[in-house]
Design an enzyme around this catalytic site. Structure first.
Site, short mmCIF file in Angstrom:
data_model
loop_
_atom_site.label_atom_id
_atom_site.label_comp_id
_atom_site.label_asym_id
_atom_site.label_seq_id
_atom_site.Cartn_x
_atom_site.Cartn_y
_atom_site.Cartn_z
CB VAL A 287 -0.58 -0.24 1.16
CG1 VAL A 287 -1.76 1.45 1.08
CG2 VAL A 287 -1.97 -1.23 0.98
CG ASP A 288 3.67 2.70 3.53
OD1 ASP A 288 2.53 3.51 3.39
OD2 ASP A 288 4.19 2.51 3.38
#
Length: 385
Positions: A168-169
């Site tokens: 997600v980062d």
């Protein structure tokens, strides 16, 4: 040769992964990126390890090349003035502080936009700057859980599983990079900058793609399928005589070719398996039949046969295999840079291949405040902290 983003100046107040990953890409593309940390260094990834090399963490190195670095105390008046002066000459400022933090420092968008109306201001937060959860801190692992990603990763036996990296980062960094470049393009027409509000939670939900669309259409909560595809059969791992491999059949012609390679042409003419929707319907019948055939030969044999017949497939490689992969080596996907503290460091290269403005590795991942003297003297400023 100048990079594609030559003459774009980026002021990077972010840390950990999403923001630094975004600014590393901008730096790879030729932007001048200035990494700002608190005195002593405040990017947590500097201490995330092992492994370390001469006290430099591998995690930090993975997202911070092609940057210069300065330390600034944002809690001091002089520190705030340094940032404001840097904003005057910058095109982009990016941060991933909690919602409202820069406003409390006197460095919110409303303030900086007045100083430099052309500034592109990118805020990365866990949940965005609006909504009931806007003040909650956001971490990749938590967001993977809340977004539904973990509910569809793993198997019924394993239970919910996170992705192997902070995906997600990484995706948020990519979305931020896309948004920043779009804002810079729009600025050419309007002459004005704008604010970007990017959240990890929004990004994670957007990454659900077909699985999210499946639910919105059918309103059936999906389960974790492990290495099985929800909409395509056969599209999964298969055990062979000596290991495992991936088969990714995307259409009926490829399926027919696979059946021929396996010596089971009758599986292609069986009316239960002739089309992908039918194969999905009868997944529990066809998959065991294919698995039985794959167990008769080694992975290398099936790989060669699939390659000859244009059937998408691949071995399951570990990181040693990946680093020694001749295809990746030919694409310069592993590089070595000299670091003043760590010495020679090996890094993953950039996947961006531009013909006229190629990616260049100008700067090693900087030590905290490595360029203080250079930057402050250019601004005709001094910092006493």
């Amino acid at each position: 040769m100048a990079g594609a983003l030559n003459n774009i100046k980026v002021l990077d107040l972010s840390r950990v992964l999403a923001g630094p990953y975004c600014t590393m890409i901008l730096g790879d593309l030729g932007a001048e990126v200035l990494k700002v940390e608190a005195p002593g260094g405040s990017d947590e990834t500097r201490k995330w390890g092992p492994p370390f090399k001469n006290d430099v963490s591998a995690y930090y190195l993975s997202a911070n090349r092609n940057k210069k670095a300065i330390t600034v105390d944002l809690k001091s008046e002089e520190g705030v003035e340094i940032i404001k002066k840097l904003v005057l000459e910058s095109d982009v400022i990016i941060n991933n502080f909690k919602t409202g933090t820069l406003d409390r420092f006197g460095l919110g968008y409303d303030v900086l936009e007045k100083l430099n109306p052309r500034i592109v201001y990118c805020s990365i937060t866990g949940f965005g700057e609006t909504g009931p959860e806007k003040d909650m801190p956001g971490y990749d692992f938590i967001i993977q859980a809340m977004s539904g990603l973990m509910s569809i990763t793993g198997t019924k036996e394993s239970g919910p599983q996170k992705y192997g990296v902070a995906i997600v980062d990484v995706l948020t960094g990519l979305y931020a990079c896309i948004g920043i470049q779009a804002a810079l393009l729009e600025r050419v027409q309007s002459g004005k900058g704008q604010k970007l509000d990017i959240s990890l939670y929004d990004t994670a939900v957007s990454s659900l793609v077909n699985i999210g669309s499946n639910y919105l259409m059918a309103e059936k909560v999906p389960s974790a399928l492990g290495n099985i595809h929800a909409n395509i059969v056969p599209y999964q791992t298969f055990k062979t005589l000596d290991s495992e491999m991936v088969i990714a059949v995307g259409n009926d012609n490829q399926y027919k070719a696979l059946c021929n390679v396996l010596g089971k042409p009758e599986y292609a003419t069986d009316e239960r398996f002739q089309t992908n929707p039918k194969r999905v319907e009868y997944r529990d019948i066809i998959v065991p039949l294919l698995q039985e055939a794959f167990l008769t030969k080694e992975t290398a044999y099936w790989q060669e046969q699939c390659k000859k017949n244009n059937i998408p497939s691949g071995p399951i490689q570990n990181l040693e295999d990946v680093v020694n992969d001749k295809q990746l080596q030919s694409r310069d996907m592993f590089i070595t840079q000299e670091h003043p503290t760590a010495g020679p460091i090996k890094m993953i290269g950039s996947p961006l291949k531009l013909s006229r403005t190629p990616v260049q590795m100008k700067y090693h991942p900087p030590n905290p405040g490595e360029h203080n003297d250079e930057i402050l003297s250019r601004l005709d400023l001094k910092q006493t902290t």
